[in-house]
Design an enzyme around this catalytic site. Structure first.
Site, mmCIF file in Angstrom:
data_model
loop_
_atom_site.group_PDB
_atom_site.id
_atom_site.type_symbol
_atom_site.label_atom_id
_atom_site.label_comp_id
_atom_site.label_asym_id
_atom_site.label_seq_id
_atom_site.Cartn_x
_atom_site.Cartn_y
_atom_site.Cartn_z
ATOM 1 N N ASP A 81 0.836 -1.206 0.000
ATOM 2 C CA ASP A 81 0.000 0.000 0.000
ATOM 3 C C ASP A 81 0.870 1.255 0.000
ATOM 4 O O ASP A 81 1.776 1.398 0.841
ATOM 5 C CB ASP A 81 -0.914 0.020 1.236
ATOM 6 C CG ASP A 81 -2.015 -1.030 1.155
ATOM 7 O OD1 ASP A 81 -2.147 -1.680 0.100
ATOM 8 O OD2 ASP A 81 -2.757 -1.190 2.151
ATOM 9 N N GLY A 121 -3.406 -5.356 0.940
ATOM 10 C CA GLY A 121 -4.049 -6.373 0.092
ATOM 11 C C GLY A 121 -5.140 -7.015 0.925
ATOM 12 O O GLY A 121 -4.891 -7.403 2.082
ATOM 13 N N ALA A 136 -4.204 -10.552 2.267
ATOM 14 C CA ALA A 136 -3.156 -10.524 3.295
ATOM 15 C C ALA A 136 -3.693 -9.888 4.580
ATOM 16 O O ALA A 136 -3.435 -10.388 5.684
ATOM 17 C CB ALA A 136 -1.949 -9.750 2.779
ATOM 18 N N GLU A 187 -10.125 -9.672 -5.088
ATOM 19 C CA GLU A 187 -8.966 -8.984 -5.689
ATOM 20 C C GLU A 187 -8.083 -9.954 -6.470
ATOM 21 O O GLU A 187 -6.937 -9.649 -6.775
ATOM 22 C CB GLU A 187 -8.133 -8.291 -4.604
ATOM 23 C CG GLU A 187 -8.669 -6.932 -4.237
ATOM 24 C CD GLU A 187 -7.790 -6.175 -3.251
ATOM 25 O OE1 GLU A 187 -8.034 -4.977 -3.087
ATOM 26 O OE2 GLU A 187 -6.889 -6.769 -2.629
ATOM 27 N N THR A 212 -21.744 -5.368 6.511
ATOM 28 C CA THR A 212 -21.058 -4.469 7.448
ATOM 29 C C THR A 212 -21.479 -3.033 7.147
ATOM 30 O O THR A 212 -21.619 -2.653 5.984
ATOM 31 C CB THR A 212 -19.522 -4.622 7.354
ATOM 32 O OG1 THR A 212 -19.115 -4.384 6.002
ATOM 33 C CG2 THR A 212 -19.074 -6.005 7.764
ATOM 34 N N THR A 215 -8.830 2.266 6.799
ATOM 35 C CA THR A 215 -8.344 1.295 5.807
ATOM 36 C C THR A 215 -8.185 -0.073 6.468
ATOM 37 O O THR A 215 -7.540 -0.184 7.511
ATOM 38 C CB THR A 215 -6.972 1.739 5.226
ATOM 39 O OG1 THR A 215 -7.052 3.104 4.886
ATOM 40 C CG2 THR A 215 -6.590 0.899 4.023
ATOM 41 N N GLY A 254 -12.816 -3.427 7.163
ATOM 42 C CA GLY A 254 -13.606 -4.546 6.633
ATOM 43 C C GLY A 254 -12.792 -5.834 6.638
ATOM 44 O O GLY A 254 -13.305 -6.919 6.928
ATOM 45 N N ASP A 255 -11.514 -5.712 6.329
ATOM 46 C CA ASP A 255 -10.649 -6.908 6.321
ATOM 47 C C ASP A 255 -10.501 -7.464 7.729
ATOM 48 O O ASP A 255 -10.503 -8.683 7.940
ATOM 49 C CB ASP A 255 -9.274 -6.550 5.751
ATOM 50 C CG ASP A 255 -9.363 -6.104 4.310
ATOM 51 O OD1 ASP A 255 -10.292 -6.550 3.609
ATOM 52 O OD2 ASP A 255 -8.511 -5.296 3.877
HETATM 53 O O1 RIB Z 1 -9.160 -3.248 2.226
HETATM 54 C C1 RIB Z 1 -8.001 -2.473 2.238
HETATM 55 C C2 RIB Z 1 -7.036 -2.969 1.201
HETATM 56 O O2 RIB Z 1 -7.599 -2.789 -0.084
HETATM 57 C C3 RIB Z 1 -5.712 -2.246 1.159
HETATM 58 O O3 RIB Z 1 -4.756 -2.804 2.003
HETATM 59 C C4 RIB Z 1 -5.334 -2.291 -0.318
HETATM 60 O O4 RIB Z 1 -4.208 -3.043 -0.587
HETATM 61 C C5 RIB Z 1 -6.563 -2.831 -1.023
HETATM 62 O O5 RIB Z 1 -6.397 -4.123 -1.371
#
Ligand code: RIB
Length: 294
Positions: free
Chosen positions: A16, A42, A45, A142, A208, A236, A239-240
């Protein structure tokens, strides 16, 4: 001793490139920003790291480029105790990158997939043994959609539950949505995807809603689990973090409402620090936070 369930993430790995700025320039405008950072990211990741920090036994199937970012990002995953035996470099290819603008507690992201495009069905087939050893599989959008479909087919055949995070939103052939145990869009993605709204699909959806929490349907009844109130620094990867935490909770067979509360708490903690992976909590931090917030 009880075996820790295995969570496999088949997903993207990006570096990023984050610019923090008070305002976002309009077309044709140049402005001076506040700060720039190069940090691991990502969606795949990030979700893997979130799950591993919470005590998940995580393995990763993915691709990086044969550049310095690739090796750096592999090492980041390894340090988080994630198995990266099946994260192989693609020759003459660059690692995925994301350009991120962070402004006014929100972000704008452009992803250049690079090596992530080489995470093909053939590659997953060659590393199928690892996928088939999973207790739960976590997928995002992705990577090539054919690969997502291949994994959904294989997991359905083998009875392995899948959490499908449809981010960024892309359309899938209708039949594939029903192969996931849970589908976890945010509100924008949910609108864009226009998924069927029959009873069966409703029970698969966990939506969410950022600072408003998350909603889902259980035994025919709509449920809403509110978020934990915090002061966000960088959203950022929130959500992940939610998805990684949800994967841990579901793999440990937590009841759904508890699992969503657990995932909400992880996301709330993550937005208090900079970077997608920067604020992801450990299990201890998360459990203390839930107790304190009651
Ligand atoms: O969800 C956030 C992520 O989206 C970032 O880390 C970026 O790499 C994109 O994949």
């Amino acid at each position: 001793m009880k075996r820790q369930p295995i969570i496999t993430v088949v997903g993207s790995i990006n570096m990023d490139m984050v610019t923090l700025t008070k305002k976002v320039p309009v077309q044709g405008e140049t402005i001076i920003g506040d700060r720039f950072e190069t940090i691991p990211g990502g969606k795949g990741a990030n979700q893997a790291v979130a799950a591993a920090r919470l005590g998940g036994n995580v393995q990763f199937i993915g691709r990086v480029g044969d550049d310095s970012f690739g090796e750096q990002l592999r090492q980041v995953l390894k340090k988080e105790a994630i198995s990266v035996t099946n994260v192989e470099p693609v020759t003459h290819c660059s690692t995925g990158v994301a350009t991120i603008l962070v402004s006014e507690n929100d972000n704008r992201i452009i992803v250049i997939p690079g090596a992530n495009e080489h995470l093909t069905p053939k590659y997953v087939e060659e590393h199928k043994e690892q996928l088939l050893s999973s207790d739960l599989v976590l997928l995002q959008f992705e990577i090539p959609l054919e690969t997502v479909c291949y994994c959904l087919d294989l997991c359905e055949q083998e009875g392995i539950p899948v959490i499908l995070n449809p981010a960024p939103a892309r359309q899938l052939d209708k039949k594939y949505w029903r192969k996931a145990l849970y589908i976890t869009p945010n509100e924008t993605e949910e609108k864009e995807l226009r998924l069927d709204k029959d009873e069966e699909m409703a029970e698969r959806l966990i939506v969410t809603m950022g600072e408003n929490g998350a909603k889902f349907t259980e035994n025919g009844g709509p449920q809403m689990i509110p978020s934990f109130k915090v002061e966000p620094t960088d959203t950022t990867g929130a959500g992940d973090t939610f998805n990684g935490a949800l994967a841990v909770a579901i793999s440990e067979k937590m009841p759904l409402s508890k699992a969503v509360e657990f995932a909400n708490a992880a996301a709330a903690l993550s937005v208090q620090r900079f970077g997608a992976q920067g604020g992801m909590p450990t299990r201890e931090e998360l459990e203390q936070f839930i107790v304190k917030s009651r």
